[in-house]
Design a protein around this motif. Structure first.
Motif, PDB file in Angstrom:
ATOM      1  N   SER A  15      13.354 -17.219 -10.460  1.00 23.05           N
ATOM      2  CA  SER A  15      13.323 -15.791 -10.770  1.00 23.05           C
ATOM      3  C   SER A  15      14.695 -15.149 -10.952  1.00 23.05           C
ATOM      4  CB  SER A  15      12.548 -15.041  -9.687  1.00 23.05           C
ATOM      5  OG  SER A  15      13.260 -15.072  -8.471  1.00 23.05           O
ATOM      6  N   GLY A  16      15.743 -15.925 -10.865  1.00 24.84           N
ATOM      7  CA  GLY A  16      17.073 -15.361 -11.034  1.00 24.84           C
ATOM      8  C   GLY A  16      18.068 -16.118 -10.189  1.00 24.84           C
ATOM      9  N   PRO A  17      19.290 -15.596 -10.104  1.00 23.02           N
ATOM     10  CA  PRO A  17      20.354 -16.339  -9.424  1.00 23.02           C
ATOM     11  C   PRO A  17      20.316 -16.260  -7.898  1.00 23.02           C
ATOM     12  CG  PRO A  17      21.217 -14.283 -10.254  1.00 23.02           C
ATOM     13  CD  PRO A  17      19.784 -14.389 -10.749  1.00 23.02           C
ATOM     14  N   GLY A  18      19.500 -15.426  -7.324  1.00 25.02           N
ATOM     15  CA  GLY A  18      19.513 -15.205  -5.877  1.00 25.02           C
ATOM     16  C   GLY A  18      19.295 -16.457  -5.044  1.00 25.02           C
ATOM     17  N   ALA A  19      18.349 -17.294  -5.427  1.00 25.96           N
ATOM     18  CA  ALA A  19      18.067 -18.516  -4.662  1.00 25.96           C
ATOM     19  C   ALA A  19      19.263 -19.457  -4.691  1.00 25.96           C
ATOM     20  CB  ALA A  19      16.819 -19.204  -5.218  1.00 25.96           C
ATOM     21  N   ARG A  20      19.852 -19.638  -5.850  1.00 28.76           N
ATOM     22  CA  ARG A  20      21.025 -20.523  -5.974  1.00 28.76           C
ATOM     23  C   ARG A  20      22.201 -19.947  -5.187  1.00 28.76           C
ATOM     24  NH1 ARG A  20      22.575 -24.734  -8.247  1.00 28.76           N
ATOM     25  NH2 ARG A  20      20.810 -24.999  -9.626  1.00 28.76           N
ATOM     26  N   GLU A  21      22.406 -18.640  -5.260  1.00 23.73           N
ATOM     27  CA  GLU A  21      23.521 -18.023  -4.540  1.00 23.73           C
ATOM     28  C   GLU A  21      23.354 -18.177  -3.034  1.00 23.73           C
ATOM     29  OE1 GLU A  21      23.573 -14.044  -6.079  1.00 23.73           O
ATOM     30  OE2 GLU A  21      24.510 -14.671  -7.961  1.00 23.73           O
ATOM     31  N   ALA A  22      22.130 -18.029  -2.538  1.00 20.34           N
ATOM     32  CA  ALA A  22      21.879 -18.210  -1.103  1.00 20.34           C
ATOM     33  C   ALA A  22      22.221 -19.631  -0.677  1.00 20.34           C
ATOM     34  CB  ALA A  22      20.415 -17.886  -0.786  1.00 20.34           C
ATOM     35  N   LEU A  23      21.827 -20.602  -1.482  1.00 20.54           N
ATOM     36  CA  LEU A  23      22.143 -21.998  -1.173  1.00 20.54           C
ATOM     37  C   LEU A  23      23.641 -22.260  -1.238  1.00 20.54           C
ATOM     38  CD1 LEU A  23      19.258 -23.867  -2.977  1.00 20.54           C
ATOM     39  CD2 LEU A  23      19.718 -23.809  -0.532  1.00 20.54           C
ATOM     40  N   ASP A  24      24.307 -21.697  -2.226  1.00 21.34           N
ATOM     41  CA  ASP A  24      25.759 -21.880  -2.351  1.00 21.34           C
ATOM     42  C   ASP A  24      26.491 -21.330  -1.127  1.00 21.34           C
ATOM     43  OD1 ASP A  24      25.438 -23.101  -4.806  1.00 21.34           O
ATOM     44  OD2 ASP A  24      26.039 -21.340  -5.979  1.00 21.34           O
ATOM     45  N   ILE A  25      26.069 -20.168  -0.652  1.00 21.75           N
ATOM     46  CA  ILE A  25      26.683 -19.570   0.538  1.00 21.75           C
ATOM     47  C   ILE A  25      26.454 -20.471   1.748  1.00 21.75           C
ATOM     48  CG2 ILE A  25      26.566 -17.642   2.168  1.00 21.75           C
ATOM     49  CD1 ILE A  25      25.886 -15.859  -0.309  1.00 21.75           C
ATOM     50  N   ALA A  26      25.228 -20.958   1.899  1.00 17.30           N
ATOM     51  CA  ALA A  26      24.912 -21.824   3.036  1.00 17.30           C
ATOM     52  C   ALA A  26      25.720 -23.115   2.997  1.00 17.30           C
ATOM     53  CB  ALA A  26      23.417 -22.135   3.056  1.00 17.30           C
ATOM     54  N   LEU A  27      25.804 -23.732   1.835  1.00 16.87           N
ATOM     55  CA  LEU A  27      26.548 -24.984   1.718  1.00 16.87           C
ATOM     56  C   LEU A  27      28.043 -24.768   1.947  1.00 16.87           C
ATOM     57  CD1 LEU A  27      24.649 -26.527  -1.313  1.00 16.87           C
ATOM     58  CD2 LEU A  27      24.574 -27.331   1.063  1.00 16.87           C
ATOM     59  N   ALA A  28      28.578 -23.688   1.423  1.00 16.68           N
ATOM     60  CA  ALA A  28      30.000 -23.396   1.624  1.00 16.68           C
ATOM     61  C   ALA A  28      30.290 -23.121   3.102  1.00 16.68           C
ATOM     62  CB  ALA A  28      30.419 -22.198   0.773  1.00 16.68           C
ATOM     63  N   GLY A  29      29.459 -22.331   3.731  1.00 19.85           N
ATOM     64  CA  GLY A  29      29.646 -22.053   5.153  1.00 19.85           C
ATOM     65  C   GLY A  29      29.506 -23.303   5.995  1.00 19.85           C
ATOM     66  N   GLY A  30      28.542 -24.132   5.648  1.00 22.16           N
ATOM     67  CA  GLY A  30      28.351 -25.380   6.371  1.00 22.16           C
ATOM     68  C   GLY A  30      29.541 -26.305   6.227  1.00 22.16           C
ATOM     69  N   ALA A  31      30.167 -26.305   5.067  1.00 24.98           N
ATOM     70  CA  ALA A  31      31.352 -27.140   4.846  1.00 24.98           C
ATOM     71  C   ALA A  31      32.505 -26.717   5.757  1.00 24.98           C
ATOM     72  CB  ALA A  31      31.776 -27.068   3.383  1.00 24.98           C
TER      73      ALA A  31
END
Length: 119
Positions: A15-31
């Motif tokens: 439905s848009g970029p929100g799902a990907r952005e949430a995952l990107d934030i989580a992966l970056a924070g986890g790193a």
């Protein structure tokens, strides 16, 4: 001491970029070893369903990113029981091992985190 972060993902993967952005934030924070949790709420629970064909909608498949979350230390994963039920989904068939929580448990979950981002 790092502040904990809860990411609430409310958008379907197509439905848009929100799902990907949430995952990107989580992966970056986890790193960076930040204490991160993810809550899949509303249409966000669709991200946890196997067998999607995002290419049909000219979208990228998020399943590899989702499955990488535990490898990046993001193991606190939650899904709303109400959101799953409303969409005819079963918590036992999700592609990730997410704890399925009742709506009454969500405020307690949110209160456990220092910061909350909703996408």
């Amino acid at each position: 001491m790092s502040k904990s972060l809860l990411i609430i993902s409310r958008q379907a993967p197509w439905s848009g970029p929100g799902a990907r952005e949430a995952l990107d934030i989580a992966l970056a924070g986890g790193a960076f070893d930040l204490p991160i949790g993810m809550l899949f709420l509303d249409d966000g629970v669709w991200q946890l369903v196997a067998g999607q064909k995002p290419a049909n909608l000219q979208q990228k498949d998020l399943s590899a990113n989702l499955q990488a979350l535990p490898m990046f230390g993001v193991e606190a994963l939650y899904a709303s029981a109400h959101s799953l039920r409303e969409r005819g989904l079963d918590g036992k068939t999700l592609i990730l091992d997410a704890a399925v929580l009742a709506d009454t448990d969500l405020p307690t979950l949110i209160d456990r985190y220092d910061q909350v981002i909703t996408l």
